[in-house]
Enzyme design. Structure first.
Site, PDB file in Angstrom:
ATOM      1  CB  CYS A   1      -0.931   0.025   1.203  1.00 50.31           C
ATOM      2  SG  CYS A   1      -2.165  -1.270   1.177  1.00 50.31           S
TER       3      CYS A   1
ATOM      4  CG  HIS B   1      -2.823   3.863   3.293  1.00 52.44           C
ATOM      5  ND1 HIS B   1      -3.109   3.674   1.971  1.00 52.44           N
ATOM      6  CD2 HIS B   1      -3.024   2.662   3.899  1.00 52.44           C
ATOM      7  CE1 HIS B   1      -3.466   2.418   1.775  1.00 52.44           C
ATOM      8  NE2 HIS B   1      -3.425   1.778   2.936  1.00 52.44           N
TER       9      HIS B   1
ATOM     10  CG  ASN C   1      -6.403  -0.010   1.360  1.00 52.05           C
ATOM     11  OD1 ASN C   1      -5.712   0.584   0.544  1.00 52.05           O
ATOM     12  ND2 ASN C   1      -5.902  -0.738   2.342  1.00 52.05           N
TER      13      ASN C   1
HETATM   14  N1  COA Z   1     -19.161  -8.051   8.052  1.00 51.57           N
HETATM   15  C1  COA Z   1     -19.735  -8.387   9.211  1.00 51.57           C
HETATM   16  N2  COA Z   1     -19.043  -8.888  10.252  1.00 51.57           N
HETATM   17  C2  COA Z   1     -17.717  -9.038  10.084  1.00 51.57           C
HETATM   18  C3  COA Z   1     -17.061  -8.731   8.905  1.00 51.57           C
HETATM   19  C4  COA Z   1     -17.836  -8.224   7.839  1.00 51.57           C
HETATM   20  N3  COA Z   1     -17.300  -7.874   6.663  1.00 51.57           N
HETATM   21  N4  COA Z   1     -15.741  -8.975   9.047  1.00 51.57           N
HETATM   22  C5  COA Z   1     -15.576  -9.450  10.289  1.00 51.57           C
HETATM   23  N5  COA Z   1     -16.778  -9.500  10.922  1.00 51.57           N
HETATM   24  C6  COA Z   1     -17.065  -9.939  12.299  1.00 51.57           C
HETATM   25  C7  COA Z   1     -16.001 -10.828  12.868  1.00 51.57           C
HETATM   26  O1  COA Z   1     -16.178 -12.162  12.457  1.00 51.57           O
HETATM   27  C8  COA Z   1     -16.178 -10.629  14.329  1.00 51.57           C
HETATM   28  O2  COA Z   1     -17.237 -11.420  14.759  1.00 51.57           O
HETATM   29  P1  COA Z   1     -17.184 -12.143  16.206  1.00 51.57           P
HETATM   30  O3  COA Z   1     -17.100 -11.018  17.203  1.00 51.57           O
HETATM   31  O4  COA Z   1     -18.462 -12.918  16.245  1.00 51.57           O
HETATM   32  O5  COA Z   1     -15.952 -12.981  16.164  1.00 51.57           O
HETATM   33  C9  COA Z   1     -16.630  -9.168  14.443  1.00 51.57           C
HETATM   34  O6  COA Z   1     -17.118  -8.816  13.129  1.00 51.57           O
HETATM   35  C10 COA Z   1     -15.521  -8.222  14.816  1.00 51.57           C
HETATM   36  O7  COA Z   1     -14.398  -8.495  14.007  1.00 51.57           O
HETATM   37  P2  COA Z   1     -13.039  -7.757  14.220  1.00 51.57           P
HETATM   38  O8  COA Z   1     -11.979  -8.376  13.363  1.00 51.57           O
HETATM   39  O9  COA Z   1     -12.772  -7.617  15.672  1.00 51.57           O
HETATM   40  O10 COA Z   1     -13.402  -6.297  13.650  1.00 51.57           O
HETATM   41  P3  COA Z   1     -12.545  -5.014  13.698  1.00 51.57           P
HETATM   42  O11 COA Z   1     -13.295  -3.989  14.443  1.00 51.57           O
HETATM   43  O12 COA Z   1     -11.110  -5.286  14.096  1.00 51.57           O
HETATM   44  O13 COA Z   1     -12.519  -4.579  12.172  1.00 51.57           O
HETATM   45  C11 COA Z   1     -11.095  -4.621  10.224  1.00 51.57           C
HETATM   46  C12 COA Z   1     -11.918  -5.449  11.197  1.00 51.57           C
HETATM   47  C13 COA Z   1     -10.436  -5.567   9.219  1.00 51.57           C
HETATM   48  C14 COA Z   1     -12.027  -3.671   9.480  1.00 51.57           C
HETATM   49  C15 COA Z   1     -10.019  -3.810  11.007  1.00 51.57           C
HETATM   50  O14 COA Z   1      -9.337  -4.638  11.888  1.00 51.57           O
HETATM   51  C16 COA Z   1      -9.001  -3.153  10.075  1.00 51.57           C
HETATM   52  O15 COA Z   1      -9.338  -2.217   9.357  1.00 51.57           O
HETATM   53  N6  COA Z   1      -7.738  -3.601  10.094  1.00 51.57           N
HETATM   54  C17 COA Z   1      -6.665  -3.023   9.298  1.00 51.57           C
HETATM   55  C18 COA Z   1      -6.975  -2.922   7.819  1.00 51.57           C
HETATM   56  C19 COA Z   1      -5.895  -3.468   6.953  1.00 51.57           C
HETATM   57  O16 COA Z   1      -5.128  -4.276   7.360  1.00 51.57           O
HETATM   58  N7  COA Z   1      -5.800  -3.063   5.698  1.00 51.57           N
HETATM   59  C20 COA Z   1      -4.840  -3.606   4.793  1.00 51.57           C
HETATM   60  C21 COA Z   1      -3.451  -3.123   4.989  1.00 51.57           C
HETATM   61  S1  COA Z   1      -3.224  -1.498   4.343  1.00 51.57           S
END
Ligand code: COA
Length: 359
Positions: free
Chosen positions: A111, A249, A279
């Site tokens: 990225c 970003h 993204n």
């Molecule tokens: N829709 C609905 N529910 C979803 C989901 C989706 N698309 N994706 C995950 N969930 C669920 C999970 O399964 C989890 O359920 P559970 O509590 O029953 O286990 C719950 O939502 C929470 O998941 P979690 O992973 O804790 O969510 P989060 O708040 O951490 O958000 C991301 C997830 C990926 C959006 C966040 O961690 C993020 O943005 N990370 C960095 C992004 C990244 O790496 N980008 C690429 C590199 S540049």
């Protein structure tokens, strides 16, 4: 001392949109979850290869700088989704533009590739290796996405944005940067099926599996970007109050909010377009800067801070001083071929093509 002023800018957003509602037709997800957890509402899906997006963005950047293709000394193509490794993607942009005098290189830091590209071009201009450069950040992640994995499939979109940099005696362009990588944590964003090592493992290249720890990446993104911002400000002897606009970003609105909070930056000083594009990996920060300029958020002489992070886990922060011109010198008529499909139809085509290839 020489600098590398950014005198041209251009973008290419493919027309087909993929909304949160579209995603919820084939994934167990919904608009409310995606908006509240990421800030994303829609993203673009490309109907053409990544080089074509890059070509359009570069043609606009060249026109904005008032230059012709013959003038270009160097093309840097920042991307991790190049059409082909050999020949490289920058050479395809050279061919399409007719920029026969340009050296051509691809650069991949995931990225952050567009931003690392700005660093390389700036350094080469400042040392006199080249007089100017086109830098493009472009990505078509849609073809390499695991569309059955809701954890990642909702996060990414396609696009391209480009800059023309040229030698200048004025202090303008990238004035300082801080670059680094959390290589010890490289496994928390690891995509199988995407790279030469998988050719000997009985896998279909392009049939990917995303091993992705969103929460860990989230934490390291906030820490990595805020440390990089502190370092680059210290390098330049600048106080954070002197920053006119932060153009980060855009991987998650909550990451941007957390970064702004740590830095004590008010939301009026942060540029956000994640709701429109998701993204776009290497294209993200460059596209945000192009749109900030287009929307009149960048004034002549403005101090801009651009933090980014990506797979690797690479991180960066660039301090830019904008030059004297915020209006393009010219426009280009280069555009993408029309697209008669929706984003959802394009995704369905990608999934069907992979099934056929794997059968
Ligand atoms: N829709 C609905 N529910 C979803 C989901 C989706 N698309 N994706 C995950 N969930 C669920 C999970 O399964 C989890 O359920 P559970 O509590 O029953 O286990 C719950 O939502 C929470 O998941 P979690 O992973 O804790 O969510 P989060 O708040 O951490 O958000 C991301 C997830 C990926 C959006 C966040 O961690 C993020 O943005 N990370 C960095 C992004 C990244 O790496 N980008 C690429 C590199 S540049």
């Amino acid at each position: 001392m020489k600098f590398a002023d950014i005198t041209g800018w251009g973008k290419c957003a493919p027309p087909a949109k993929l909304t949160n509602e579209d995603l919820s037709t084939f994934l167990d997800t919904d608009d409310e979850w995606i908006v509240s957890r990421t800030g994303m509402k829609e993203r673009r899906i490309s109907h053409v290869p990544v080089s074509d997006l890059a070509y359009v963005a570069c043609a606009h950047a060249l026109a904005a700088a008032g230059k012709s293709a013959d003038d270009v000394d160097l093309i840097i193509f920042g991307s991790c989704t190049v059409d082909q490794v050999v020949p490289n993607a920058a050479s395809r942009v050279q061919q399409l533009l007719g920029a026969d005098n340009a050296a051509c290189m691809d650069l991949n830091t995931a990225c952050t590739s567009g931003m690392y590209g700005l660093s390389v071009a700036t350094a080469m201009i400042r040392t006199g290796s080249v007089k100017n450069a086109l830098v493009v950040g472009a990505e078509v992640t849609s073809v390499l996405m695991d569309w059955s994995n809701r954890d990642v499939a909702i996060l990414f979109g396609d696009g391209a944005a480009a800059f023309f940099l040229e030698t200048s005696d004025e202090k303008a362009g990238v004035v300082a940067e801080s670059l680094g990588c959390y290589g010890k944590n490289r496994d928390i964003l690891d995509v199988t099926g995407w790279g030469a090592k998988y050719a000997n493992q009985g896998l279909t290249l392009g049939e990917t599996q995303w091993n992705f720890d969103g929460q860990e990446i989230f934490k390291r993104a906030v820490v990595g970007m805020s440390r990089a911002c502190e370092k680059v400000l210290e390098k330049e002897g600048m106080a954070k109050e002197e920053i006119d606009l932060v153009v980060p970003h855009q991987a998650n609105l909550r990451i941007i909010d957390a970064l702004a909070k740590r830095m004590g930056t008010g939301e009026e000083k942060v540029y956000i377009n994640i709701q429109r594009y998701g993204n776009m990996s290497a294209a993200t920060a460059p596209m945000a800067l192009v749109e900030a300029i287009e929307e009149g958020r960048v004034a002549p002489g403005a101090n801009l801070l651009m933090p980014a992070f990506g797979g690797g886990l690479t991180w960066s922060a660039h301090l830019l001083r904008w030059g004297s011109r915020i209006a393009p010198l010219g426009t280009s008529e280069v555009e993408l071929p029309p697209c008669d499909k929706t984003g959802l139809q394009l995704i369905q085509d990608i999934v069907a093509a992979k099934k056929t290839a794997g059968a």
